[in-house]
Design a protein around this motif. Structure first.
Motif, mmCIF file in Angstrom:
data_model
loop_
_atom_site.group_PDB
_atom_site.id
_atom_site.type_symbol
_atom_site.label_atom_id
_atom_site.label_comp_id
_atom_site.label_asym_id
_atom_site.label_seq_id
_atom_site.Cartn_x
_atom_site.Cartn_y
_atom_site.Cartn_z
ATOM 1 N N SER A 20 -3.615 7.443 3.911
ATOM 2 C CA SER A 20 -3.408 5.996 4.002
ATOM 3 C C SER A 20 -2.203 5.634 3.120
ATOM 4 O O SER A 20 -1.761 6.442 2.295
ATOM 5 C CB SER A 20 -4.643 5.253 3.513
ATOM 6 O OG SER A 20 -4.797 5.489 2.122
ATOM 7 N N ARG A 21 -1.738 4.436 3.283
ATOM 8 C CA ARG A 21 -0.588 3.987 2.490
ATOM 9 C C ARG A 21 -0.904 4.112 0.998
ATOM 10 O O ARG A 21 -0.068 4.554 0.205
ATOM 11 C CB ARG A 21 -0.318 2.533 2.883
ATOM 12 C CG ARG A 21 1.007 1.969 2.481
ATOM 13 C CD ARG A 21 2.125 2.420 3.405
ATOM 14 N NE ARG A 21 3.355 1.734 3.035
ATOM 15 C CZ ARG A 21 3.883 0.718 3.711
ATOM 16 N NH1 ARG A 21 3.321 0.307 4.824
ATOM 17 N NH2 ARG A 21 4.993 0.135 3.289
ATOM 18 N N LYS A 22 -2.158 3.743 0.635
ATOM 19 C CA LYS A 22 -2.586 3.776 -0.773
ATOM 20 C C LYS A 22 -2.608 5.218 -1.297
ATOM 21 O O LYS A 22 -2.109 5.510 -2.386
ATOM 22 C CB LYS A 22 -3.998 3.173 -0.841
ATOM 23 C CG LYS A 22 -4.365 2.626 -2.175
ATOM 24 C CD LYS A 22 -5.608 1.774 -2.039
ATOM 25 C CE LYS A 22 -6.395 1.830 -3.330
ATOM 26 N NZ LYS A 22 -7.754 1.373 -3.162
ATOM 27 N N GLU A 23 -3.168 6.107 -0.477
ATOM 28 C CA GLU A 23 -3.251 7.527 -0.887
ATOM 29 C C GLU A 23 -1.849 8.121 -1.056
ATOM 30 O O GLU A 23 -1.569 8.851 -2.012
ATOM 31 C CB GLU A 23 -4.007 8.347 0.177
ATOM 32 C CG GLU A 23 -5.499 8.106 0.197
ATOM 33 C CD GLU A 23 -6.166 8.588 1.506
ATOM 34 O OE1 GLU A 23 -7.391 8.663 1.497
ATOM 35 O OE2 GLU A 23 -5.461 8.858 2.511
ATOM 36 N N ASP A 45 6.845 5.657 1.452
ATOM 37 C CA ASP A 45 5.372 5.667 1.598
ATOM 38 C C ASP A 45 4.962 5.361 3.035
ATOM 39 O O ASP A 45 4.033 5.966 3.567
ATOM 40 C CB ASP A 45 4.679 4.724 0.597
ATOM 41 C CG ASP A 45 5.168 3.290 0.680
ATOM 42 O OD1 ASP A 45 6.148 3.030 1.417
ATOM 43 O OD2 ASP A 45 4.573 2.426 0.009
ATOM 44 N N LYS A 46 5.705 4.485 3.695
ATOM 45 C CA LYS A 46 5.371 4.175 5.090
ATOM 46 C C LYS A 46 5.624 5.395 5.973
ATOM 47 O O LYS A 46 4.802 5.747 6.822
ATOM 48 C CB LYS A 46 6.191 2.976 5.583
ATOM 49 C CG LYS A 46 5.968 2.684 7.063
ATOM 50 C CD LYS A 46 6.350 1.296 7.443
ATOM 51 C CE LYS A 46 6.213 0.971 8.916
ATOM 52 N NZ LYS A 46 5.370 1.780 9.748
ATOM 53 N N LYS A 59 0.939 6.540 -1.693
ATOM 54 C CA LYS A 59 1.599 5.978 -2.891
ATOM 55 C C LYS A 59 1.220 6.787 -4.128
ATOM 56 O O LYS A 59 2.055 7.112 -4.959
ATOM 57 C CB LYS A 59 1.166 4.519 -3.090
ATOM 58 C CG LYS A 59 2.039 3.546 -2.324
ATOM 59 C CD LYS A 59 1.696 2.123 -2.683
ATOM 60 C CE LYS A 59 2.485 1.191 -1.773
ATOM 61 N NZ LYS A 59 1.956 -0.128 -1.684
ATOM 62 N N LYS A 60 -0.073 7.117 -4.210
ATOM 63 C CA LYS A 60 -0.557 7.890 -5.375
ATOM 64 C C LYS A 60 0.120 9.245 -5.430
ATOM 65 O O LYS A 60 0.549 9.700 -6.484
ATOM 66 C CB LYS A 60 -2.072 8.103 -5.257
ATOM 67 C CG LYS A 60 -2.874 7.051 -5.951
ATOM 68 C CD LYS A 60 -4.315 7.523 -6.075
ATOM 69 C CE LYS A 60 -5.215 6.298 -6.140
ATOM 70 N NZ LYS A 60 -6.542 6.560 -5.628
ATOM 71 N N LYS A 110 3.665 8.886 -6.591
ATOM 72 C CA LYS A 110 3.740 8.565 -8.032
ATOM 73 C C LYS A 110 3.417 9.785 -8.882
ATOM 74 O O LYS A 110 3.908 9.927 -9.998
ATOM 75 C CB LYS A 110 2.783 7.417 -8.363
ATOM 76 C CG LYS A 110 3.338 6.077 -7.907
ATOM 77 C CD LYS A 110 2.463 4.931 -8.352
ATOM 78 C CE LYS A 110 3.027 3.619 -7.831
ATOM 79 N NZ LYS A 110 2.006 2.586 -7.719
#
Ligand code: URA
Length: 247
Positions: free
Chosen positions: A19-22, A9-10, A24-25, A28
């Motif tokens: 972004s890191r959050k986006e 993810d990084k 990750k999604k 997943k």
């Protein structure tokens, strides 16, 4: 270059995918595969130099920085975003790391031609900085006959822009053709001041009718690159530009 293993993810966030959050999604949801296997664990570690990482059918190949030659069309402003006008970055949205890219320097909305688009901040800062005296060459169509101008004088002294109370740095003009109506010129300046070419030509009594940048330092716009098209700079082109700014 030795790159240590890095969290998936990084890596994708650093790459500019979001972004890191986006990111990750996306992982997943199964959008990312590593070595032909879909991986849904964002914390997995990868080696971007060795592992083949694919997002949405695109290979994400690792490069620290990206550099493009872009032929800007008229009608687009040189900015990353704008409330009113379309920006030059619209041509780059398809690239997965487009969010990290920006143009070096500025061309007016109605100016066409060479822009360098990059994500290398230090390089951009230097190329745009007046200290390095990088030549910018423009092709211009201007009003009326320029053949009587004393061009040698401006090569030595620049010109006083009376409205701005500012003396420009020396600049060069080469006349390609001239007639009573209009002239075609090449003008080389080493400063990036707002509207510099238009102001110089206005002061000389020959307002600009059409303006296109054809060169920045050692980098000349490809003749066959249509307006609105871009291509990556070659390693040689990047090296030559970097040499001009001591990088
Ligand atoms: N000088 C100008 O007047 N306009 C540009 O877009 C670039 C240089």
């Amino acid at each position: 270059m030795e790159i240590r293993k890095i969290r998936l993810d990084k890596f994708l966030a650093d790459f500019g995918l979001g972004s890191r959050k986006e990111v990750k999604k996306l992982i997943k949801r199964g959008y990312v595969s590593v070595n032909n296997q879909i991986l849904t664990d964002p914390s997995i570690h990868v080696d971007p130099e060795k592992d083949q990482i694919i997002f949405n059918d695109q290979i994400i190949s690792y490069k620290k920085h990206h550099y493009y030659m872009f032929n800007k069309p008229s009608g687009y402003i040189t900015a990353v975003s704008d409330e009113i006008y379309p920006t030059v970055m619209e041509f780059f949205y398809e690239l997965p790391f487009s969010k990290k890219l920006f143009p070096i320097g500025r061309l007016d909305i109605d100016t066409e031609g060479l822009l360098i688009i990059t994500d290398d901040g230090q390089f951009a800062h230097r190329v745009a900085h007046p200290k390095w005296n990088i030549e910018k060459e423009y092709y211009a169509v201007v009003k009326e006959d320029v053949s009587q101008l004393n061009l040698k004088k401006y090569e030595k002294e620049g010109i006083l822009l009376r409205k701005d109370r500012y003396r420009t740095k020396p600049f060069k003009i080469e006349v390609i053709s001239s007639s009573n109506d209009k002239s075609e010129i090449l003008i080389i300046v080493t400063e990036g001041k707002y509207h510099i070419v238009k102001k110089i030509m206005e002061e000389l009594g020959h307002p600009v009718l059409y303006l296109k940048r054809v060169r920045i330092g050692s980098l000349r716009l490809d003749k066959d690159l249509e307006t609105g098209e871009f291509r990556e700079l070659t390693d040689e082109e990047i090296k030559n530009l970097k040499r001009l700014v001591n990088l």
